[in-house]
Design a protein around this motif. Structure first.
Motif, PDB file in Angstrom:
ATOM      1  N   LEU A  63       0.808  -0.875   0.293  1.00  0.00           N
ATOM      2  CA  LEU A  63       0.482   0.389  -0.206  1.00  0.00           C
ATOM      3  C   LEU A  63       1.243   1.523   0.154  1.00  0.00           C
ATOM      4  O   LEU A  63       0.015   2.233   0.343  1.00  0.00           O
ATOM      5  N   SER A  64       1.970   0.834   0.454  1.00  0.00           N
ATOM      6  CA  SER A  64       3.006   2.051   0.455  1.00  0.00           C
ATOM      7  C   SER A  64       3.327   2.636  -1.684  1.00  0.00           C
ATOM      8  O   SER A  64       3.609   1.824  -2.208  1.00  0.00           O
ATOM      9  N   PRO A  65       3.512   3.958  -1.875  1.00  0.00           N
ATOM     10  CA  PRO A  65       3.632   4.620  -3.104  1.00  0.00           C
ATOM     11  C   PRO A  65       5.280   3.853  -4.110  1.00  0.00           C
ATOM     12  O   PRO A  65       4.973   3.211  -5.162  1.00  0.00           O
ATOM     13  N   ASP A  66       6.328   3.425  -2.953  1.00  0.00           N
ATOM     14  CA  ASP A  66       7.400   3.180  -3.932  1.00  0.00           C
ATOM     15  C   ASP A  66       7.213   1.988  -4.122  1.00  0.00           C
ATOM     16  O   ASP A  66       7.920   1.123  -5.018  1.00  0.00           O
ATOM     17  N   TRP A  67       6.495   0.898  -4.003  1.00  0.00           N
ATOM     18  CA  TRP A  67       6.527  -0.350  -3.980  1.00  0.00           C
ATOM     19  C   TRP A  67       5.487  -0.733  -5.805  1.00  0.00           C
ATOM     20  O   TRP A  67       6.199  -1.451  -6.522  1.00  0.00           O
ATOM     21  N   ARG A  68       4.822   0.304  -5.139  1.00  0.00           N
ATOM     22  CA  ARG A  68       4.288   0.984  -7.049  1.00  0.00           C
ATOM     23  C   ARG A  68       3.302  -0.903  -6.939  1.00  0.00           C
ATOM     24  O   ARG A  68       3.848  -1.751  -9.018  1.00  0.00           O
ATOM     25  N   MET A  69       2.855  -1.350  -6.329  1.00  0.00           N
ATOM     26  CA  MET A  69       2.417  -3.036  -6.548  1.00  0.00           C
ATOM     27  C   MET A  69       0.846  -3.123  -7.954  1.00  0.00           C
ATOM     28  O   MET A  69       0.398  -2.063  -8.413  1.00  0.00           O
ATOM     29  N   ASN A  70       1.755  -3.419  -8.279  1.00  0.00           N
ATOM     30  CA  ASN A  70       0.783  -4.615  -9.873  1.00  0.00           C
ATOM     31  C   ASN A  70       0.400  -5.889 -10.340  1.00  0.00           C
ATOM     32  O   ASN A  70       0.769  -6.558  -8.693  1.00  0.00           O
ATOM     33  N   LEU A  71      -0.795  -6.509 -10.808  1.00  0.00           N
ATOM     34  CA  LEU A  71      -0.952  -8.057 -10.239  1.00  0.00           C
ATOM     35  C   LEU A  71       0.253  -8.481 -11.555  1.00  0.00           C
ATOM     36  O   LEU A  71       0.313  -9.837 -10.886  1.00  0.00           O
ATOM     37  N   ARG A  72       0.577  -7.521 -12.251  1.00  0.00           N
ATOM     38  CA  ARG A  72       2.383  -9.091 -12.546  1.00  0.00           C
ATOM     39  C   ARG A  72       3.034  -9.515 -11.206  1.00  0.00           C
ATOM     40  O   ARG A  72       3.475 -10.286 -11.185  1.00  0.00           O
ATOM     41  N   ARG A  73       3.635  -7.863 -10.981  1.00  0.00           N
ATOM     42  CA  ARG A  73       4.748  -8.333 -10.017  1.00  0.00           C
ATOM     43  C   ARG A  73       3.704  -9.586  -8.521  1.00  0.00           C
ATOM     44  O   ARG A  73       4.239 -10.083  -8.076  1.00  0.00           O
ATOM     45  N   PHE A  74       2.750  -9.185  -7.903  1.00  0.00           N
ATOM     46  CA  PHE A  74       1.564 -10.210  -7.388  1.00  0.00           C
ATOM     47  C   PHE A  74       1.962 -11.272  -7.482  1.00  0.00           C
ATOM     48  O   PHE A  74       2.210 -12.292  -7.121  1.00  0.00           O
ATOM     49  N   PHE A  75       1.826 -11.668  -9.516  1.00  0.00           N
ATOM     50  CA  PHE A  75       1.723 -12.781  -9.403  1.00  0.00           C
ATOM     51  C   PHE A  75       3.388 -13.565  -9.444  1.00  0.00           C
ATOM     52  O   PHE A  75       3.264 -14.254  -9.091  1.00  0.00           O
ATOM     53  N   TRP A  76       4.316 -12.409  -9.786  1.00  0.00           N
ATOM     54  CA  TRP A  76       5.977 -13.334  -8.929  1.00  0.00           C
ATOM     55  C   TRP A  76       5.818 -13.315  -8.365  1.00  0.00           C
ATOM     56  O   TRP A  76       7.165 -14.502  -7.540  1.00  0.00           O
ATOM     57  N   THR A  77       6.063 -12.530  -7.328  1.00  0.00           N
ATOM     58  CA  THR A  77       5.955 -12.905  -5.497  1.00  0.00           C
ATOM     59  C   THR A  77       5.361 -14.732  -5.179  1.00  0.00           C
ATOM     60  O   THR A  77       5.695 -15.218  -4.710  1.00  0.00           O
ATOM     61  N   ALA A  78       3.941 -14.666  -5.784  1.00  0.00           N
ATOM     62  CA  ALA A  78       3.079 -16.211  -4.980  1.00  0.00           C
ATOM     63  C   ALA A  78       4.199 -16.978  -6.341  1.00  0.00           C
ATOM     64  O   ALA A  78       4.478 -18.220  -5.451  1.00  0.00           O
ATOM     65  N   PHE A  79       4.469 -16.738  -7.546  1.00  0.00           N
ATOM     66  CA  PHE A  79       5.277 -18.093  -8.085  1.00  0.00           C
ATOM     67  C   PHE A  79       6.455 -18.193  -7.064  1.00  0.00           C
ATOM     68  O   PHE A  79       7.022 -19.298  -7.261  1.00  0.00           O
ATOM     69  N   GLU A  80       7.382 -17.234  -7.142  1.00  0.00           N
ATOM     70  CA  GLU A  80       8.527 -17.277  -6.216  1.00  0.00           C
ATOM     71  C   GLU A  80       8.313 -18.170  -4.842  1.00  0.00           C
ATOM     72  O   GLU A  80       9.298 -18.441  -4.580  1.00  0.00           O
ATOM     73  N   SER A  81       7.085 -17.465  -4.400  1.00  0.00           N
ATOM     74  CA  SER A  81       7.373 -18.491  -2.763  1.00  0.00           C
ATOM     75  C   SER A  81       6.422 -19.616  -3.135  1.00  0.00           C
ATOM     76  O   SER A  81       7.379 -20.748  -1.760  1.00  0.00           O
ATOM     77  N   VAL A  82       5.729 -19.941  -3.598  1.00  0.00           N
ATOM     78  CA  VAL A  82       5.899 -21.417  -4.366  1.00  0.00           C
ATOM     79  C   VAL A  82       6.650 -22.509  -4.810  1.00  0.00           C
ATOM     80  O   VAL A  82       6.941 -23.371  -4.101  1.00  0.00           O
ATOM     81  N   LEU A  83       7.313 -21.628  -5.252  1.00  0.00           N
ATOM     82  CA  LEU A  83       9.241 -22.499  -5.928  1.00  0.00           C
ATOM     83  C   LEU A  83       9.864 -22.583  -4.948  1.00  0.00           C
ATOM     84  O   LEU A  83      10.742 -23.200  -4.623  1.00  0.00           O
ATOM     85  N   GLY A  84      10.431 -22.001  -3.845  1.00  0.00           N
ATOM     86  CA  GLY A  84      10.850 -21.712  -2.837  1.00  0.00           C
ATOM     87  C   GLY A  84      10.793 -22.858  -2.024  1.00  0.00           C
ATOM     88  O   GLY A  84      11.396 -23.832  -1.261  1.00  0.00           O
ATOM     89  N   LEU A  85       8.900 -23.072  -1.641  1.00  0.00           N
ATOM     90  CA  LEU A  85       8.495 -24.088  -0.631  1.00  0.00           C
ATOM     91  C   LEU A  85       8.859 -25.111  -1.196  1.00  0.00           C
ATOM     92  O   LEU A  85       9.130 -26.510  -0.716  1.00  0.00           O
TER      93      LEU A  85
END
Length: 857
Positions: free
Chosen positions: A214-236
């Motif tokens: 929710l902070s401006p400097d992250w500039r979150m979007n759906l693409r970044r959310f997807f890759w974060t979820a992907f790397e989370s599962v991959l790391g597990l």
């Protein structure tokens, strides 16, 4: 802002590591010298951490990685020790040393762990501050926090402290700099190191992600959310080689069952009135000893790791920052405070278990350290606000605990609420004197170049002082060092038991916890939280409490021959030398009388009769141990399968069994027992000559990883006697083989290998096709790799050959990279973006004109 982001933060992690290494050495070396080369503490550290390291070290070096015969009645080695040490790189550092030397390494490893925690803490913090000294200071706060020092008691908790910051580093690298793979590796490392702490870390990282997004400097979007979820599962998936077998090992454990979950009013209100002030005060005072709470002795949370104290600075910087800023860091700190005060929210980190634990505090402590260093570095933050509230709270609580009168049962009056007044004086004194020193240093040196050097020196002094006080106080509750050194550790190599090749377990009456493990003897007295579920099921059904330890009372003497217990140790000065019938003295060793069980039954024996589990449940608990020797207890399905070879015993034949029945049953069971039982790295082999076809019973805990053959043919394993195993064998001479394979191990290894391949493909594809024009600029990876190698990181323009950006600032325009604050103010701007020097803070207690001879910043 000035050009500081890459150049003035260089070498910060290495510097934090070295300072922490020296500081920790000053703390622990005097105790190592005092204990003649060892580091002894008290409680769990002495009786779990030391023998667990020693046992696991020997098991790994000998290849005994599947079933361990020296943990309770036997245990899945990987499942039982992945929580404690198997995933820890610090444990693996001990492997080149001989097993006998491992106890000498416990102190040096603690020194190294503190240094590594300072390193990883600084690695995270340095991306938010402008100058190296502040990042180093924050890393030291994190490494020597009250939580870290408290958990010297639980040695294996330090692994979580060390590796957790990597999760946040990886997340920041992925979102801010679009650097792929770092977060996946951080997830894998944390899940592999300790699966239980990883569960809480997932909860915290999700909270961090939501608030940070929710902070401006992250500039979150759906693409970044997807890759974060992907790397989370991959790391597990990368961690599955250890994570999967570890989790499968605790599935079905009664301590994780539905009846252990928090519910009702306990979701909203703590059940001990002292717990609320204890939680709040844990951030303002050095920690109490585990098992001996002092400031709030009736809080009902003796081993909860309840400490959030930042040494020396306490809550000064945190309160100042929270009162001065309106950003994501403030929000997450306030949310964490609410979570800590609501039982149902606090329990999220332990899957809603109804036991109170604060073992997630190291995570917000890292952010508290961040708030503190930002408050110190940023002159727009009014430290006076934080200092006044911290001093006021600390003084008020000190006065309440120190001066409140209490009426005693004898009519007298006791002044003070603390259980140990002299310890309270030391605790309060360290807290108050630290604040006084903080006030003097800020008032005198805040505007000088040596300010952070003096602050760091003062912090190290406080860390040494309170840590030594904490450890020395804990050692007063310890077993004597001479006993630990000369009897517990050396006894392994001095005991002489008759060696006739017969496998047998031992019992130690009124002995130190896990003394049998120290002596490397199969032993029924065990202090270990993670054992096969069948053990957790068996003991309560025969009247023996089994939570974190197995300690069958001597009134259940029938359990000893059932479990093939042959040897009994009783201290020579113990007045009770005949606690159970049927034992004869054999020798005196290590200050213990050694007794032999005259009614010992070797492993692998048979019965003539059976009863069902439902039949046994109708018997009073105190009589069930005797019944287990009299008839084989089977489930209904197994009883139906084997009713042709065993006769059902009516209730009138096993009611009211007495001592004479006990002797007769032992002799009857021993008459058809196996003549050979040998263990190895994969299980055991039994040889038995049967007069007729029968079920052969083994007091080895039932586990899904076991498979069996009888004379080379696969055999079905029956769960017998509530928690053990039996197989059907024909008349005559039989070779019975049981083989253990850790459930989930091979599947986990395959998942890890597959995930590793997927990671390589993912990184190669991203390197070739993944970059897009709108991706944020990122500093070179060399920044982190040089830290790890101990070198000096280069600025981005030095690495690429580009010119520095005009007007200074972090590379790439200051996009929250290392050195940029990454902290947004209420109006959306970030500290340091404006031209010119920062605005001076308002007048406060700390204001003083520096001496004319000193330089100012």
């Amino acid at each position: 802002m000035p050009l500081t982001s890459q150049t003035q933060n260089k070498g910060s992690c290495r510097r934090a590591f070295l300072i922490a290494l020296v500081t920790a050495a000053v703390i622990f070396l005097p105790f190592i010298i005092w204990d003649k080369g060892y580091f002894f503490f008290y409680g769990d550290f002495n009786v779990q951490q030391i023998p667990f390291y020693k046992l696991a070290h020997e098991a790994v070096r000998s290849g005994d990685l599947f079933w361990n015969w020296y943990t309770d009645l036997g245990a899945n080695f990987i499942g039982s020790y992945s929580f404690y040490l198997l995933g820890s790189p610090f444990f693996w550092l001990t492997l080149p040393f001989p097993t006998s030397f491992v106890p000498h390494l416990m102190g040096p490893l603690l020194i190294l762990k503190h240094a590594c925690a300072a390193f990883t803490g600084t690695l995270y913090l340095k991306r938010f501050v402008k100058e190296r000294d502040y990042a180093v200071f924050g890393g030291l706060l994190y490494a020597f926090s009250g939580f870290a020092v408290y958990n010297v008691f639980f040695n294996h908790f330090h692994e979580a402290i060390v590796f957790f910051p990597l999760l946040l580093v990886g997340l920041e690298e992925l979102i801010v700099h679009n650097r792929r793979g770092v977060f996946a590796l951080a997830v894998a490392i944390n899940a592999f190191v300790n699966y239980w702490f990883f569960i809480g870390e997932v909860v915290f990282v999700v909270l961090y992600f939501i608030i940070r997004a929710l902070s401006p400097d992250w500039r979150m979007n759906l693409r970044r959310f997807f890759w974060t979820a992907f790397e989370s599962v991959l790391g597990l998936l990368l961690s599955m080689a250890l994570f999967l077998p570890a989790v499968l090992a605790i599935m079905g454990n009664p301590r994780t069952g539905a009846d252990e979950l928090l519910s009702g009013w306990n979701l909203w209100l703590y059940w001990h009135q002292q717990l609320y002030p204890a939680i709040v005060s844990s951030a303002f005072f050095p920690p109490d000893l585990p098992s001996r709470p002092n400031l709030f002795p009736d809080r009902g949370a003796k081993w909860a790791s309840l400490s959030a104290w930042l040494p020396f600075v306490s809550m000064t910087g945190v309160i100042a920052y929270v009162r001065s800023k309106r950003d994501w860091l403030r929000r997450i700190l306030l949310v964490c405070a609410v979570i800590a005060l609501v039982p149902g929210l606090n329990s999220i980190f332990i899957l809603f278990n109804n036991s109170y634990y604060a073992r997630w505090y190291y995570m917000p402590i890292l952010l508290m350290a961040l708030a503190t260093v930002l408050a110190l570095e940023n002159r727009s933050v009014d430290l006076d606000k934080g200092f006044r509230w911290t001093l006021l709270f600390t003084a008020v609580v000190t006065a309440i605990l120190g001066l409140t009168p209490t009426l005693q049962s004898d009519g007298g009056v006791k002044i003070g609420l603390a259980k140990y007044p002299e310890r309270f004086a030391a605790t309060a004194g360290i807290a108050m004197l630290g604040l006084l020193a903080l006030w003097l240093i800020i008032r005198r040196w805040r505007n000088t170049r040596v300010f952070m050097r003096i602050m760091t020196a003062a912090l190290c002094f406080v860390c040494v002082s309170y840590s030594i006080t904490f450890i020395a106080t804990g050692k007063t509750h310890s077993d004597k060092p001479d006993f630990l050194r000369d009897t517990a550790l050396a006894g392994r190599y001095e005991l002489e038991l008759p060696d006739d090749g017969t496998f047998a377990r031992t019992d130690i009456y009124h002995g130190m916890d896990n003394l049998g493990m120290f002596w490397h003897l199969p032993n029924i007295q065990t202090f270990h939280s993670i054992v096969p579920v069948s053990i957790m099921e068996f003991y309560p059904k025969v009247g023996v409490k089994r939570d974190v330890s197995s300690k069958p009372e001597t009134e259940y003497y029938q359990l000893r021959p059932l479990l093939s217990v042959r040897w009994l140790f009783i201290k020579t000065d113990d007045p009770e030398q005949e606690p159970m019938p049927g034992w004869e003295p054999r020798s005196v060793q290590l200050g213990y009388n050694l007794y032999e069980n005259e009614y010992f039954i070797p492993m692998g024996f048979t019965y003539d009769y059976y009863i069902t589990v439902r039949d046994l449940e109708e018997v009073p608990e105190e009589d069930r141990a005797a019944v287990l020797l009299h008839a084989l207890v089977l489930k209904d399905e197994a009883a139906a399968r084997h009713g042709d070879i065993l006769e059902y015993m009516p209730k009138e034949y096993y009611g009211g069994l007495d001592e004479e029945d006990y002797y007769a049953d032992c002799l009857a069971r021993r008459e058809t027992a196996g003549y050979e039982f040998t263990t190895d790295n994969r299980g055991f082999t039994s040889r038995i000559d049967l007069p007729r076809e029968n079920l052969v019973f083994y007091s080895v805990p039932y586990d899904s990883g076991w498979s069996a053959t009888v004379n080379g043919q696969p055999a079905q394993i029956e769960k017998a006697a509530l928690g053990f195993m039996a197989v059907r064998a024909p008349a005559g001479d039989n070779v019975i083989r049981f083989t253990y394979t850790t459930p989930g191990l091979y599947a986990g290894v395959l998942l890890t290998l597959g995930a590793a391949l997927l990671l390589v493909i993912y990184l190669l594809l991203w390197k070739r096709y993944g970059r897009t024009p709108d991706d944020p600029p990122r500093p070179p990876l060399r920044e982190m790799t040089d830290e790890l190698a101990g070198g000096e990181p280069a600025a981005e323009w030095e690495e690429t050959g580009a010119e520095p950006p005009e007007g200074g600032g972090a590379p790439g325009g200051g996009e929250a990279g290392p050195g940029a604050s990454g902290i947004d103010d209420a109006d959306g701007t970030r500290e340091g973006d404006a031209d010119g020097p920062p605005e001076p803070p308002p007048a406060s207690w700390f204001d003083e004109t520096p001496d004319s001879g000193e330089e100012t910043q």
